[in-house]
Design a protein around this motif. Structure first.
Motif, mmCIF file in Angstrom:
data_model
loop_
_atom_site.group_PDB
_atom_site.id
_atom_site.type_symbol
_atom_site.label_atom_id
_atom_site.label_comp_id
_atom_site.label_asym_id
_atom_site.label_seq_id
_atom_site.Cartn_x
_atom_site.Cartn_y
_atom_site.Cartn_z
ATOM 1 N N GLY A 54 0.805 -1.207 0.000
ATOM 2 C CA GLY A 54 0.000 0.000 0.000
ATOM 3 C C GLY A 54 0.841 1.261 0.000
ATOM 4 O O GLY A 54 0.307 2.368 0.080
ATOM 5 N N ALA A 55 2.155 1.118 -0.089
ATOM 6 C CA ALA A 55 3.040 2.278 -0.059
ATOM 7 C C ALA A 55 2.989 3.073 -1.351
ATOM 8 O O ALA A 55 3.531 4.177 -1.405
ATOM 9 C CB ALA A 55 4.473 1.834 0.233
ATOM 10 N N ASP A 56 2.324 2.548 -2.372
ATOM 11 C CA ASP A 56 2.203 3.308 -3.613
ATOM 12 C C ASP A 56 1.302 4.516 -3.429
ATOM 13 O O ASP A 56 1.304 5.424 -4.243
ATOM 14 C CB ASP A 56 1.710 2.425 -4.759
ATOM 15 C CG ASP A 56 0.352 1.801 -4.494
ATOM 16 O OD1 ASP A 56 0.044 1.501 -3.314
ATOM 17 O OD2 ASP A 56 -0.403 1.581 -5.457
ATOM 18 N N GLY A 57 0.567 4.556 -2.329
ATOM 19 C CA GLY A 57 -0.267 5.716 -2.018
ATOM 20 C C GLY A 57 0.530 6.874 -1.451
ATOM 21 O O GLY A 57 0.039 8.000 -1.399
ATOM 22 N N LEU A 58 1.742 6.588 -1.009
ATOM 23 C CA LEU A 58 2.607 7.651 -0.495
ATOM 24 C C LEU A 58 3.212 8.408 -1.666
ATOM 25 O O LEU A 58 3.410 7.856 -2.739
ATOM 26 C CB LEU A 58 3.740 7.064 0.343
ATOM 27 C CG LEU A 58 3.358 6.297 1.603
ATOM 28 C CD1 LEU A 58 4.588 5.652 2.213
ATOM 29 C CD2 LEU A 58 2.680 7.224 2.592
ATOM 30 N N GLY A 59 3.558 9.642 -1.422
ATOM 31 C CA GLY A 59 4.265 10.398 -2.447
ATOM 32 C C GLY A 59 5.674 9.832 -2.615
ATOM 33 O O GLY A 59 6.229 9.203 -1.705
ATOM 34 N N THR A 60 6.254 10.062 -3.767
ATOM 35 C CA THR A 60 7.595 9.563 -4.050
ATOM 36 C C THR A 60 8.612 10.078 -3.045
ATOM 37 O O THR A 60 9.451 9.322 -2.551
ATOM 38 C CB THR A 60 8.014 9.973 -5.479
ATOM 39 O OG1 THR A 60 7.028 9.524 -6.398
ATOM 40 C CG2 THR A 60 9.352 9.372 -5.840
ATOM 41 N N GLU A 61 8.512 11.362 -2.705
ATOM 42 C CA GLU A 61 9.462 11.942 -1.764
ATOM 43 C C GLU A 61 9.280 11.355 -0.365
ATOM 44 O O GLU A 61 10.255 11.123 0.351
ATOM 45 C CB GLU A 61 9.320 13.461 -1.744
ATOM 46 C CG GLU A 61 9.769 14.087 -3.060
ATOM 47 C CD GLU A 61 9.378 15.544 -3.180
ATOM 48 O OE1 GLU A 61 8.529 16.014 -2.396
ATOM 49 O OE2 GLU A 61 9.920 16.209 -4.083
ATOM 50 N N VAL A 62 8.022 11.122 0.037
ATOM 51 C CA VAL A 62 7.759 10.531 1.354
ATOM 52 C C VAL A 62 8.312 9.109 1.408
ATOM 53 O O VAL A 62 8.990 8.720 2.367
ATOM 54 C CB VAL A 62 6.246 10.530 1.670
ATOM 55 C CG1 VAL A 62 5.951 9.769 2.956
ATOM 56 C CG2 VAL A 62 5.723 11.954 1.757
ATOM 57 N N LEU A 63 8.030 8.341 0.371
ATOM 58 C CA LEU A 63 8.528 6.964 0.327
ATOM 59 C C LEU A 63 10.054 6.924 0.363
ATOM 60 O O LEU A 63 10.649 6.137 1.104
ATOM 61 C CB LEU A 63 8.013 6.257 -0.930
ATOM 62 C CG LEU A 63 8.389 4.789 -1.093
ATOM 63 C CD1 LEU A 63 7.911 3.954 0.089
ATOM 64 C CD2 LEU A 63 7.812 4.241 -2.384
ATOM 65 N N ALA A 64 10.692 7.792 -0.393
ATOM 66 C CA ALA A 64 12.155 7.860 -0.379
ATOM 67 C C ALA A 64 12.657 8.245 1.007
ATOM 68 O O ALA A 64 13.633 7.673 1.512
ATOM 69 C CB ALA A 64 12.654 8.854 -1.424
ATOM 70 N N GLY A 65 11.996 9.196 1.662
ATOM 71 C CA GLY A 65 12.394 9.608 3.008
ATOM 72 C C GLY A 65 12.266 8.490 4.022
ATOM 73 O O GLY A 65 13.144 8.299 4.873
ATOM 74 N N VAL A 66 11.182 7.732 3.927
ATOM 75 C CA VAL A 66 10.976 6.601 4.839
ATOM 76 C C VAL A 66 12.079 5.554 4.645
ATOM 77 O O VAL A 66 12.661 5.062 5.614
ATOM 78 C CB VAL A 66 9.582 5.968 4.610
ATOM 79 C CG1 VAL A 66 9.454 4.634 5.316
ATOM 80 C CG2 VAL A 66 8.494 6.921 5.069
ATOM 81 N N LEU A 67 12.375 5.235 3.416
ATOM 82 C CA LEU A 67 13.414 4.241 3.143
ATOM 83 C C LEU A 67 14.786 4.722 3.598
ATOM 84 O O LEU A 67 15.567 3.950 4.174
ATOM 85 C CB LEU A 67 13.423 3.885 1.655
ATOM 86 C CG LEU A 67 12.190 3.142 1.160
ATOM 87 C CD1 LEU A 67 12.223 3.006 -0.360
ATOM 88 C CD2 LEU A 67 12.070 1.781 1.807
ATOM 89 N N LEU A 68 15.088 5.993 3.371
ATOM 90 C CA LEU A 68 16.374 6.532 3.809
ATOM 91 C C LEU A 68 16.484 6.532 5.333
ATOM 92 O O LEU A 68 17.546 6.244 5.892
ATOM 93 C CB LEU A 68 16.587 7.936 3.252
ATOM 94 C CG LEU A 68 16.846 7.997 1.745
ATOM 95 C CD1 LEU A 68 16.790 9.436 1.253
ATOM 96 C CD2 LEU A 68 18.180 7.354 1.415
ATOM 97 N N ALA A 69 15.388 6.837 6.019
ATOM 98 C CA ALA A 69 15.402 6.807 7.478
ATOM 99 C C ALA A 69 15.609 5.377 7.980
ATOM 100 O O ALA A 69 16.337 5.156 8.948
ATOM 101 C CB ALA A 69 14.098 7.389 8.029
ATOM 102 N N ALA A 70 15.004 4.417 7.315
ATOM 103 C CA ALA A 70 15.175 3.017 7.717
ATOM 104 C C ALA A 70 16.617 2.568 7.508
ATOM 105 O O ALA A 70 17.184 1.863 8.345
ATOM 106 C CB ALA A 70 14.217 2.118 6.933
ATOM 107 N N ILE A 71 17.217 2.993 6.415
ATOM 108 C CA ILE A 71 18.611 2.632 6.140
ATOM 109 C C ILE A 71 19.529 3.235 7.198
ATOM 110 O O ILE A 71 20.475 2.598 7.655
ATOM 111 C CB ILE A 71 19.033 3.102 4.733
ATOM 112 C CG1 ILE A 71 18.329 2.271 3.680
ATOM 113 C CG2 ILE A 71 20.540 3.019 4.546
ATOM 114 C CD1 ILE A 71 18.477 2.823 2.271
ATOM 115 N N GLY A 72 19.234 4.447 7.642
ATOM 116 C CA GLY A 72 20.070 5.128 8.616
ATOM 117 C C GLY A 72 19.827 4.696 10.053
ATOM 118 O O GLY A 72 20.529 5.129 10.956
ATOM 119 N N ASN A 73 18.832 3.841 10.271
ATOM 120 C CA ASN A 73 18.504 3.420 11.627
ATOM 121 C C ASN A 73 19.404 2.272 12.055
ATOM 122 O O ASN A 73 19.434 1.229 11.411
ATOM 123 C CB ASN A 73 17.039 2.993 11.684
ATOM 124 C CG ASN A 73 16.591 2.691 13.092
ATOM 125 O OD1 ASN A 73 17.267 1.982 13.819
ATOM 126 N ND2 ASN A 73 15.449 3.220 13.457
#
Length: 124
Positions: A54-73
């Motif tokens: 269901g992440a396709d409902g997120l904006g591209t920038e939001v999805l990228a931000g979430v993934l980058l935050a997960a990588i940095g965690n």
């Protein structure tokens, strides 16, 4: 019949078995083609995963931000919670699919350094 040390080059019965030389260029090209296919399949599966969660409902920038935050965690307990949630999703747990885009409380925020907005309760 001439030959070297008793070997006749005309009489194949006396020739040692020779292997056909390998075509390294063709083998390398086949490996490159296979690598391209695997990379394309990976990209397709990542897109399918975004849609399935269901992440396709997120904006591209939001999805990228979430993934980058997960990588940095680097919090192992947070990563383990995410891993368990993902495993439940892939094993078909009904509530994992229903809550795919919702916060369950065990994973309060993607980035543990993020401060809650003023007036909102933070993670316990």
């Amino acid at each position: 019949m001439g030959g070297i040390a008793g070997w006749s080059f005309i009489d194949n019965r006396r020739m040692p078995n020779m292997r056909k030389p390998r075509d390294y260029d063709a083998e390398l090209q086949a490996l490159n083609d296979k690598a391209k296919q695997l990379k394309a399949r990976k990209h397709t599966q990542l897109g399918e995963l975004v849609v399935a969660t269901g992440a396709d409902g997120l904006g591209t920038e939001v999805l990228a931000g979430v993934l980058l935050a997960a990588i940095g965690n680097d919090d192992p307990s947070r990563r383990e919670a995410w891993r368990k949630r993902g495993a439940a999703f892939f094993h078909g747990a009904a509530n994992a699919r229903r809550s795919a885009g919702k916060d369950t409380g065990s994973t309060h925020a993607i980035d543990p350094g993020t401060q809650p907005a003023a007036g909102t309760p933070g993670p316990a």
